[in-house]
Every structure is written in C-alpha cells, then in structure tokens.
Design a protein around this motif. Structure first.
Motif, PDB file in Angstrom:
ATOM      1  N   GLN A 146       0.306  -1.181   0.204  1.00 56.21           N
ATOM      2  CA  GLN A 146      -0.255  -0.032   0.089  1.00 56.21           C
ATOM      3  C   GLN A 146       1.217   1.210  -0.104  1.00 56.21           C
ATOM      4  O   GLN A 146       0.367   1.810  -0.574  1.00 56.21           O
ATOM      5  CB  GLN A 146      -0.880   0.114   1.266  1.00 56.21           C
ATOM      6  N   PHE A 147       1.822   1.217   0.782  1.00 56.18           N
ATOM      7  CA  PHE A 147       2.865   2.420   0.918  1.00 56.18           C
ATOM      8  C   PHE A 147       3.445   2.881  -0.657  1.00 56.18           C
ATOM      9  O   PHE A 147       3.300   4.010  -0.743  1.00 56.18           O
ATOM     10  CB  PHE A 147       4.286   2.085   1.684  1.00 56.18           C
ATOM     11  N   CYS A 148       3.436   2.225  -2.027  1.00 57.30           N
ATOM     12  CA  CYS A 148       3.952   2.387  -2.764  1.00 57.30           C
ATOM     13  C   CYS A 148       2.505   3.313  -3.536  1.00 57.30           C
ATOM     14  O   CYS A 148       2.368   3.708  -4.777  1.00 57.30           O
ATOM     15  CB  CYS A 148       3.507   1.656  -3.465  1.00 57.30           C
ATOM     16  N   SER A 149       1.469   4.261  -3.157  1.00 58.02           N
ATOM     17  CA  SER A 149       0.561   4.603  -3.281  1.00 58.02           C
ATOM     18  C   SER A 149       0.347   5.867  -3.652  1.00 58.02           C
ATOM     19  O   SER A 149       0.525   6.534  -5.303  1.00 58.02           O
ATOM     20  CB  SER A 149      -0.908   4.546  -2.620  1.00 58.02           C
ATOM     21  N   ILE A 150       1.217   6.813  -2.691  1.00 58.11           N
ATOM     22  CA  ILE A 150       1.346   7.665  -3.627  1.00 58.11           C
ATOM     23  C   ILE A 150       2.669   7.944  -4.701  1.00 58.11           C
ATOM     24  O   ILE A 150       1.914   9.012  -5.352  1.00 58.11           O
ATOM     25  CB  ILE A 150       3.239   8.278  -2.203  1.00 58.11           C
ATOM     26  N   LEU A 151       2.877   6.836  -5.195  1.00 55.28           N
ATOM     27  CA  LEU A 151       4.035   6.658  -6.847  1.00 55.28           C
ATOM     28  C   LEU A 151       2.694   6.881  -7.278  1.00 55.28           C
ATOM     29  O   LEU A 151       2.204   7.030  -8.439  1.00 55.28           O
ATOM     30  CB  LEU A 151       5.118   5.623  -6.435  1.00 55.28           C
ATOM     31  N   ALA A 152       1.985   5.644  -7.174  1.00 50.24           N
ATOM     32  CA  ALA A 152       0.517   5.674  -7.720  1.00 50.24           C
ATOM     33  C   ALA A 152      -0.409   6.850  -7.956  1.00 50.24           C
ATOM     34  O   ALA A 152      -0.808   6.813  -9.599  1.00 50.24           O
ATOM     35  CB  ALA A 152       0.416   4.006  -7.577  1.00 50.24           C
TER      36      ALA A 152
END
Length: 501
Positions: free
Chosen positions: A335-341
C-alpha cells in the motif's frame, strides 16, 4: 566446497530469455580458481573443478549440465523446514499459476533425480516468531535428532543459530560448488566467518529476487517535469546519488496550497520506508565491516565515503528537506507505493515484490524499474542489496547425510535457474506486471549487482548498534557515535569469530 567465482551477466538480454541466456553465457566466462582451503575427497585429493567451468562459453541454446548423476535413495523421506511466510518457495501441488507450477516441477525433477520424497514442515518464522522457529533446529541438535535434511529461514533471523552451535559449516562438506551459476555471486566472500560458512542461497530461494531493493520511477511525473530518462542515465553509468537527489528536488509541488509540503497530500521527489533506506549503504558501496589481509572481519571505521553517504541518505529523515520522505515506522509495502501510483512522487525505493500488489498492478501511469544509484560515476557497478528477509538454506549439525543434502541443494537451485527464475522474470515481472520494454535490461543489471553485505546478514548477531543501520540513524555527530560503536563492533567480531564446537 568450492568458493564462488564472480559472474558477468550481459546488460542487454532478449525479452524471452532475460535471465537464462545470461546465466548460460556467463557459466564459462569465469573459470574457477584453485583455493588452498578447498575440501578433499575421501581419496585425499583436492576436489576437481567442474568441467563446465573449464570449457569455452556454450551457445545460449545449450543447457548447462548439472553434473550430478541419478542415484537411488529408495524413496527416502527428505525433510525440510520452511517458514510459512516463504512457503511459496517450496510448494506441494500445482495450481495453474505459472511460477508456482515451475517450482512444483523443479522439486519433482529433483526428487526423481535422487529417488527421494520431499516433506515440508511449515512453521511461522518471521521477525516476531523467529525465536520459536529457530528452536526447531536448536532443539533437534540438542536431542541428536536427524529430522532436518535442509533447514531454511530468513537470513537475518536464523543466522544467529550458528552462535549456538546448531548449524553445520558448509566448508566441511564436499558436494557443494558455489561457483556454479545457480548460486548467488560472491556469497562466500560476503558471508564467511574466518573461513566458515553457515548458510547458502541461490535460485531456489525466490525470495532473494522478490525482496531485493530497487527504485521505481513514475513516467508521467518524469514527462510532466521534462526530466532525463533514468534508463539512459543507468546505461551511461551516471545514475548516481547526487543525480537522484537533484531530480527528486525538481518535482516538489504544494498541491493543497497550504505552503507546507505534506507527503500525504502534496507532490514530493522520492520516498522510502526505513529498511529500504538502509539499502543505500550497499548501493553506494559503503563498507562498514570488511576483511583484512588475514581474512579476519574488521570494522572499517569512519571514512569520507561513509560520511558523505550518510549525509545524502539522512535527507530522507530531515524535516527541512521537502523533496524526500522517509517513514521509519512499519508500513504495508504493497500500500505504501500509493504515493507513486497517485503521481505524487517521481521515485519510490522499495522491493521487487510490491509490483505484484494491486496498487502497482492497477496504476494508470507507466512506471519504470532501475537499480539504486551509485555513490559517484567512479563506482564500477550498480549494487543491489538482497533483503535480509530473504529465505536461505542451512543445515542442522545433526543432518544425517550432509553431502546428499548438498547435492539436493545443487539440484533445486539448478532446476530453478533453468525454469523458475526465467518464469518469474519473463512471465510474471516482464509480461504480467509491467509494460516496459526496458525492464529486462534493468532486471539483468539489478541481478548482476545483487549482494548480501556482511553487515546486513549478520546484523542481529551484534549486541550493540547494528552496522547496517548507519543510513537511518538521523542527524548528529556521526564521528563521535562511531567511536563508541567501533569499540562494540570489535568485541562483537571477536565473539562472532569464536565458532562453537
């Protein structure tokens, strides 16, 4: 046992044979060098080098031979201990999922070769349950129990077992050759303690690939700000930490207009959780623990390279740096990759496996994958830290037939090299999870530079400050802190070198 020789993996690989062709072409480019500590056979002769390492490079379509003949062990049970969290490395049935089925078939081929029957004992063995998991091996050794033919475990969790006298030294067995291309490069040099080696890992350990650290970049953000193509920077050897930081600084935007940059609401340059931030230590080739001319592990001390690397990495943790964000608490990495997404960050430093999660799979913008940046252009190679959560292979001291266990390890890793890793790279990573023609080339570079630094592997064997955490200690007087830590590390290294009988 033979030591590993360096392997040279081609940077550009055909899409459908990204890893296999590289391994085939490299298997003969690095002839094994004789080692005075090489084990001897029962006849008292130094074990001969693998003929495959003494012949010219084979054509890419030629299969590398395993070099182990069939043997009849009468279907004997071959028992393995496996963390439940890494059960995907040793599966018991075909499911129709391509990587799972490649692993299942690999194990079947190995079982047929030796006429053995695999049985697996799955137990919780992650960070929070490491003590109870390790007790299965420890208690077996104390009881003289020969149950475990191979034990596997998170390297950072299970390696301390050697200090309790529970693990067999791989340097005392003959039927293991770490110069074979299905083993990870350089692991003897990286992990031996005064010539003793207590764990090994190779292509059978899929978590080594899944848990290695990489940099993701958002192509939409890259285009919006007119920045240089990271792929070209990597190819030209100029993908460095200063370049990483300067590009990250270009993409900061106060989206909500409150004059403050909040990574939960605004656009930043790059971000990572604390453990992937540690990986910059390896990526920038900063040695904290090394070997001296006598082969002894020693503390390197405070170097200019360490000071500069720490200064750069600390920017992730500084409140006055808007472009970088470091989260030191526990996170859900998927979920932490949401900023990139959400197109709110140019770079995200994380693990290969997050590409398999829903956030990355459903990401609308295209993303790329590149290795961590080098310290400077003078650094010869991009280096990739293998995750300390990677599952590796051990042997309990009471293993009933250590050389059979080693031959089985060779076969598991061999068939994984031929089938499992190409399937994971080509079918899963390249075709299923990404849409980027440059990914195979970058994955090959990442694979070539994968390493398990001593300071990372043995971190939990140290009583004081872990030597793999210097990139995340925050601001402060590094020099004064190092004085105290070095004294503790010296004592720890002396203790680590006292191998229990």
């Amino acid at each position: 046992m033979k030591h590993a020789a360096p392997r040279l993996i081609a940077a550009t690989l055909a899409l459908t044979i990204v890893l296999l062709s590289a391994l085939v072409s490299c298997s003969s480019e690095n002839p094994e060098t004789k080692d005075p500590s090489a084990p001897v056979t029962d006849a008292g002769q130094t074990q001969a080098a693998d003929p495959a390492s003494e012949t010219p490079a084979a054509p890419e379509e030629t299969e590398i031979p395993l070099g182990i003949p069939e043997e009849n062990n009468k279907g004997r049970d071959f028992h393995m201990l496996v963390p439940t969290e890494k059960a995907y490395e040793f599966v018991t049935e075909a499911t129709g999922e391509v990587v799972n089925d490649a692993i299942f078939e690999r194990s079947n081929k190995t079982a047929d070769l030796f006429n053995i029957s695999f049985s697996y004992q799955y137990e919780l063995g992650g960070w929070d349950t490491r003590d109870s998991y390790n007790n299965f091996v420890k208690n077996a050794v104390l009881a003289g129990d020969t149950t475990y033919d191979i034990a596997t475990g998170y390297i950072v969790c299970s390696l301390p077992l050697y200090l309790q006298g529970s693990l067999m030294d791989f340097m005392t067995v003959s039927d293991l050759n770490l110069s074979n291309p299905w083993w990870m490069n350089g692991q003897y040099d990286d992990l031996n303690i005064d010539g003793h080696l207590f764990c090994v890992f190779g292509d059978a350990n899929l978590s080594v690939y899944k848990d290695c650290s990489v940099v993701y970049f958002n192509k939409q953000v890259l285009t919006d700000f007119g920045l240089e193509n990271p792929y070209d920077l990597v190819r030209e050897g100029v993908w460095t930490m200063p370049k990483f930081l300067s590009m990250a600084a270009e993409t900061v935007v106060d989206l909500d207009g409150d004059t403050k940059i909040d990574p939960n609401a605004d656009a930043i340059g790059a971000y990572a959780q604390g453990v992937p931030i540690r990986a910059f230590q390896t990526a920038m080739d900063v040695k904290v623990i090394d070997t001296n001319e006598d082969g002894e592990r020693v503390s390197v001390g405070l170097t200019e390279r360490l000071v500069q690397a720490h200064e750069w990495a600390t920017e992730f943790l500084r409140a006055d740096v808007d472009s970088l964000y470091g989260e030191m608490g526990a996170v859900d990495f998927y979920q932490f990759c949401s900023i990139l997404a959400e197109n709110r960050s140019l770079f995200h430093c994380s693990y290969i496996y997050i590409i398999e999660g829903d956030v990355m799979r459903n990401m609308e913008a295209d993303f790329g994958i590149i290795p961590y940046p080098k310290f400077d252009e003078g650094q010869a190679q991009y280096k990739t830290q293998i995750g300390t959560s990677s599952n590796v292979m051990f042997m309990a001291k009471t293993a009933s037939d250590p050389n059979l266990s080693c031959r089985v390890m060779e076969a598991l890793n061999y068939y994984s090299m031929l089938d499992v890793i190409p399937t994971y790279y080509t079918v899963a990573l390249e075709n299923k999870y990404t849409r980027d023609k440059d990914v195979p080339e970058m994955l090959a570079l990442i694979r070539e530079g994968m390493t398990m630094d001593f300071a990372f592997a043995y971190s939990t064997c140290f009583n004081g400050q872990w030597p793999n955490t210097l990139m995340v200690i925050g601001e402060g007087d590094l020099a004064s802190k190092m004085k105290g830590w070095e004294k503790m590390w010296k004592k720890d290294l002396e203790r680590l070198a006292k191998i229990p009988e």
